[in-house]
Every structure is written in structure tokens, then in C-alpha cells.
Scaffold this active site. Structure first.
Site, PDB file in Angstrom:
ATOM      1  N   LYS A 291      18.750 -13.222   2.701  1.00  0.00           N
ATOM      2  CA  LYS A 291      17.394 -13.635   2.306  1.00  0.00           C
ATOM      3  C   LYS A 291      17.353 -14.572   1.107  1.00  0.00           C
ATOM      4  CE  LYS A 291      15.412 -12.360   5.032  1.00  0.00           C
ATOM      5  NZ  LYS A 291      15.689 -12.828   6.435  1.00  0.00           N
TER       6      LYS A 291
ATOM      7  N   HIS B 172      27.870 -13.717   4.794  1.00  0.00           N
ATOM      8  CA  HIS B 172      27.225 -12.866   3.778  1.00  0.00           C
ATOM      9  C   HIS B 172      28.284 -11.998   3.088  1.00  0.00           C
ATOM     10  CE1 HIS B 172      23.142 -13.858   4.631  1.00  0.00           C
ATOM     11  NE2 HIS B 172      22.939 -13.069   5.658  1.00  0.00           N
TER      12      HIS B 172
ATOM     13  N   SER C 266      11.707 -10.138   0.401  1.00  0.00           N
ATOM     14  CA  SER C 266      12.012 -10.733   1.702  1.00  0.00           C
ATOM     15  C   SER C 266      12.865  -9.779   2.551  1.00  0.00           C
ATOM     16  CB  SER C 266      12.743 -12.063   1.472  1.00  0.00           C
ATOM     17  OG  SER C 266      13.085 -12.671   2.675  1.00  0.00           O
TER      18      SER C 266
ATOM     19  N   TYR D 124      17.680 -21.278  -4.304  1.00  0.00           N
ATOM     20  CA  TYR D 124      16.514 -21.410  -3.421  1.00  0.00           C
ATOM     21  C   TYR D 124      15.395 -22.125  -4.173  1.00  0.00           C
ATOM     22  CZ  TYR D 124      12.613 -19.731  -0.504  1.00  0.00           C
ATOM     23  OH  TYR D 124      11.503 -19.635   0.300  1.00  0.00           O
TER      24      TYR D 124
ATOM     25  N   GLY E 109       8.160 -18.171   2.815  1.00  0.00           N
ATOM     26  CA  GLY E 109       8.862 -19.330   2.260  1.00  0.00           C
ATOM     27  C   GLY E 109       8.333 -19.784   0.916  1.00  0.00           C
TER      28      GLY E 109
HETATM   29  P1  A3P Z   1      10.687 -15.125   2.915  1.00  0.00           P
HETATM   30  O1  A3P Z   1      10.924 -13.838   3.639  1.00  0.00           O
HETATM   31  O2  A3P Z   1      10.418 -14.908   1.445  1.00  0.00           O
HETATM   32  O3  A3P Z   1       9.646 -15.987   3.548  1.00  0.00           O
HETATM   33  P2  A3P Z   1      17.872 -16.230   4.830  1.00  0.00           P
HETATM   34  O4  A3P Z   1      17.928 -17.421   5.727  1.00  0.00           O
HETATM   35  O5  A3P Z   1      18.923 -16.220   3.770  1.00  0.00           O
HETATM   36  O6  A3P Z   1      17.794 -14.957   5.612  1.00  0.00           O
HETATM   37  O7  A3P Z   1      16.501 -16.340   3.999  1.00  0.00           O
HETATM   38  C1  A3P Z   1      15.256 -16.213   4.639  1.00  0.00           C
HETATM   39  C2  A3P Z   1      14.196 -16.588   3.629  1.00  0.00           C
HETATM   40  O8  A3P Z   1      14.221 -18.013   3.428  1.00  0.00           O
HETATM   41  C3  A3P Z   1      12.789 -16.246   4.133  1.00  0.00           C
HETATM   42  O9  A3P Z   1      12.040 -15.964   2.956  1.00  0.00           O
HETATM   43  C4  A3P Z   1      12.403 -17.573   4.783  1.00  0.00           C
HETATM   44  O10 A3P Z   1      11.027 -17.725   4.967  1.00  0.00           O
HETATM   45  C5  A3P Z   1      12.940 -18.555   3.726  1.00  0.00           C
HETATM   46  N1  A3P Z   1      13.075 -19.924   4.240  1.00  0.00           N
HETATM   47  C6  A3P Z   1      13.765 -20.358   5.308  1.00  0.00           C
HETATM   48  N2  A3P Z   1      13.590 -21.678   5.483  1.00  0.00           N
HETATM   49  C7  A3P Z   1      12.771 -22.107   4.485  1.00  0.00           C
HETATM   50  C8  A3P Z   1      12.204 -23.374   4.124  1.00  0.00           C
HETATM   51  N3  A3P Z   1      12.416 -24.475   4.833  1.00  0.00           N
HETATM   52  N4  A3P Z   1      11.412 -23.423   3.035  1.00  0.00           N
HETATM   53  C9  A3P Z   1      11.166 -22.317   2.294  1.00  0.00           C
HETATM   54  N5  A3P Z   1      11.662 -21.079   2.601  1.00  0.00           N
HETATM   55  C10 A3P Z   1      12.461 -20.979   3.685  1.00  0.00           C
END
Ligand code: A3P
Length: 285
Positions: free
Chosen positions: A42, A97, A127, A182, A248
Site C-alpha cells: 500500500k 514486498h 489503505s 508516494y 489515492g
Molecule cells: P489508497 O488505498 O490510499 O487509495 P499499492 O499499489 O502499493 O498496493 O498501493 C495502493 C495505494 O496506492 C492505494 O492507496 C491506491 O489508491 C494508491 N494509488 C495507486 N495508483 C495511484 C495513483 N496514480 N495516484 C495516487 N494514488 C495511487
């Protein structure tokens, strides 16, 4: 199938991992041209997969629109990615991971590059909590308070966020590694892409940045079936319980944490991270 597979002290979902698949990852032979995305869950893994896909395709969005992300940047440790790992041509994008101590020996023997993506752990916890509702390979999280306690104790699947981050930060002088957050991707996607391009030695073609900005936006990725995990069957991800591409945003923890939870988190963060030398763009609130 076991619910939990424990490997080198880390609990991982048994639906995605076996001792064999984890041993395979630990003994992986990296190529000098490999680029490994390493993250705690996440933290922006999928976003980084998308950005690197666009960088390497010189801004051509077709691969990102036609090939699922787990085939474009397969997971070293997951049972479902073995074919993609075998078939991917160099330069390979890879994802993990796993904690640093599992992969460091194989990486140190290689010239592979590593991109470690970190996110404010308060937003990671929020998240991850929501993700537990849709991911059928993770345990039922019960309340947010109970989940946060487990997150701070490091008893969630994938282990302690603190250990994960400290382990990979500890590799900074041993590996060819770039730390990205991020939050900086959010604030300045173009600048992040430029930093990635110079680290990878992957020149930016004219138009790449504009294409990348368009294709890697939250809304474009939310609507891209090759990035949003909607292709995963309901017995693995129950899409009626929420979306992988959830919000996001930066700072969603503010609408989830009570003042007591925040104070507890800050104390724990200080205990674990107080003495750690952090990269300059580190995001913690
Ligand atoms: P949220 O649950 O806070 O929305 P991972 O890919 O490491 O599992 O992380 C997932 C998180 O990254 C989620 O966060 C997802 O919405 C966010 N995410 C993925 N693509 C994104 C983007 N283009 N812009 C912003 N957040 C993004």
C-alpha cells in the site's frame, strides 16, 4: 492451502506464496539490467509499476493498456508470476514486498537496480486496513483500532512496516538503490519521473512526460483494467467490498485516526525511527 506462510520470520498470505516460491525469490539470479520495485504493501507499488512501464515504453501507453501489471512487472515471490518471470525480456521490471534481509544477498551479488517506494505509514495503515476487506487472502481486520494495534506491533501479514523500511534504508550503501516516496509522486510526478530516468539511465523521449502524467493519473489508472486489479477473480479480491484504486490521496489518516490513536502512533514512530537517518524527501507528518 495454508492461510499464512511464514518465511524468515515474516508472515505472508498462503494463497499467493509457498515455501517453494519464497525460496525461489530468495535465490533469484538477477540480471545486471533488472530493475526491482521494492515496497511495503500500500505504498504506491502499482503506481510505480505504471510509471516505469511508461518510462521504458518511451511514453507509449499501449503496453500498460494491454498487459496486466503483474505480467509487466512480475512479483519475485508469488506463485502466479513464475511464467511471467521466465518470459520477460531484459530490461526486466520486477516487484517485491519481501524484506531486505531476504533479498539483499542475491541483490548484492548483482548489478541490478532497486527502487524503494515508501509512504507515510499512517496512510499505509489506513489503505492496508481497507484492502483487508477486499483481499480474500488477508485475515478479517475486525475494527480499525484492532488493526492499527496489529500494524504497530508488526503482527500483520508482511510484517512490521518499521522493520521493512529500516531494512531497505540499511541497504543504501550496499545496493544501487533509489528511495522514492508516494508523497513526492503526488506532489511532482514529472520531477519524480525525471529523477527515475536519470537513476535508470533511461532517457526521456519527447512527449514521454506528458503521456506519463496522463496515463499514470489516479483516474486513468482507476479506469485501466490492466492496473486496477479488476481482472482478479472475486474469490481472491472481492470487488463488491471496495476498490483497489480506493482514494489515492495524501493524509487520509486524518479522517480515520482518533487523537489517542495518533498520539500512540507518534510515540511508536519515534521509538522505532527516532535515530534513523532518513532521505531528505521523507514524508512523515
Ligand atoms: P489508497 O488505498 O490510499 O487509495 P499499492 O499499489 O502499493 O498496493 O498501493 C495502493 C495505494 O496506492 C492505494 O492507496 C491506491 O489508491 C494508491 N494509488 C495507486 N495508483 C495511484 C495513483 N496514480 N495516484 C495516487 N494514488 C495511487
Amino acid at each position: 492451502m495454508k492461510v499464512t506462510e511464514t518465511f524468515e520470520g515474516i508472515a505472508l498470505p498462503g494463497h499467493l506464496h509457498t515455501q517453494e516460491s519464497l525460496g525461489f525469490a530468495a535465490a533469484f539470479t538477477f540480471r545486471p539490467t533488472d530493475v526491482l520495485i521494492a515496497t511495503y504493501p500500500k505504498s504506491g507499488t502499482t503506481w510505480m509499476q505504471e510509471i516505469l512501464t511508461l518510462l521504458y515504453s518511451l511514453g507509449d501507453a499501449r503496453p500498460a493498456k494491454t498487459i496486466p501489471n503483474w505480467e509487466r512487472a512480475p512479483w519475485l515471490e508469488q506463485i502466479y508470476c513464475r511464467e511471467a518471470l521466465r518470459d520477460t525480456e531484459s530490461p526486466r521490471l520486477l516487484t517485491t514486498h519481501l524484506p531486505a534481509h531476504v533479498l539483499a544477498p542475491a541483490l548484492q551479488r548483482s548489478k541490478a537496480k532497486v527502487i524503494y517506494v515508501a509512504r507515510n505509514p499512517k496512510d499505509v495503515a489506513v489503505s492496508f486496513y481497507h484492502f483487508h476487506h477486499l483481499a480474500k487472502f488477508l485475515p478479517d481486520p475486525s475494527s480499525f483500532d484492532a488493526f492499527l494495534t496489529q500494524f504497530l506491533e508488526g503482527t500483520v501479514h508482511y510484517g512490521s512496516w518499521f522493520e521493512h523500511v529500516k531494512g531497505w534504508l540499511g541497504q543504501r550503501h550496499l545496493l544501487d538503490i533509489l528511495y522514492v516516496t508516494y508523497e513526492e509522486m503526488h506532489q511532482d510526478l514529472r520531477g519524480t519521473a525525471q529523477r527515475l530516468s536519470s537513476f535508470l539511465g533511461c532517457p526521456l523521449a519527447p512527449g514521454t512526460l506528458a503521456a506519463l502524467e496522463q496515463h499514470c493519473s489516479f483516474s486513468a489508472m482507476r479506469d485501466n483494467a490492466m492496473a486496477n486489479y479488476s481482472l482478479i477473480p472475486a474469490e481472491i479480491m472481492d470487488h463488491s467490498q471496495g476498490r483497489f484504486m480506493r482514494k489515492g490521496v495524501v493524509g487520509d489518516w486524518r479522517s480515520h485516526f482518533s487523537p489517542e490513536q495518533n498520539a500512540l502512533f507518534n510515540r511508536r514512530y519515534q521509538e522505532e525511527m527516532g535515530d534513523v537517518e532518513l532521505p531528505s524527501q521523507w514524508p512523515m507528518a
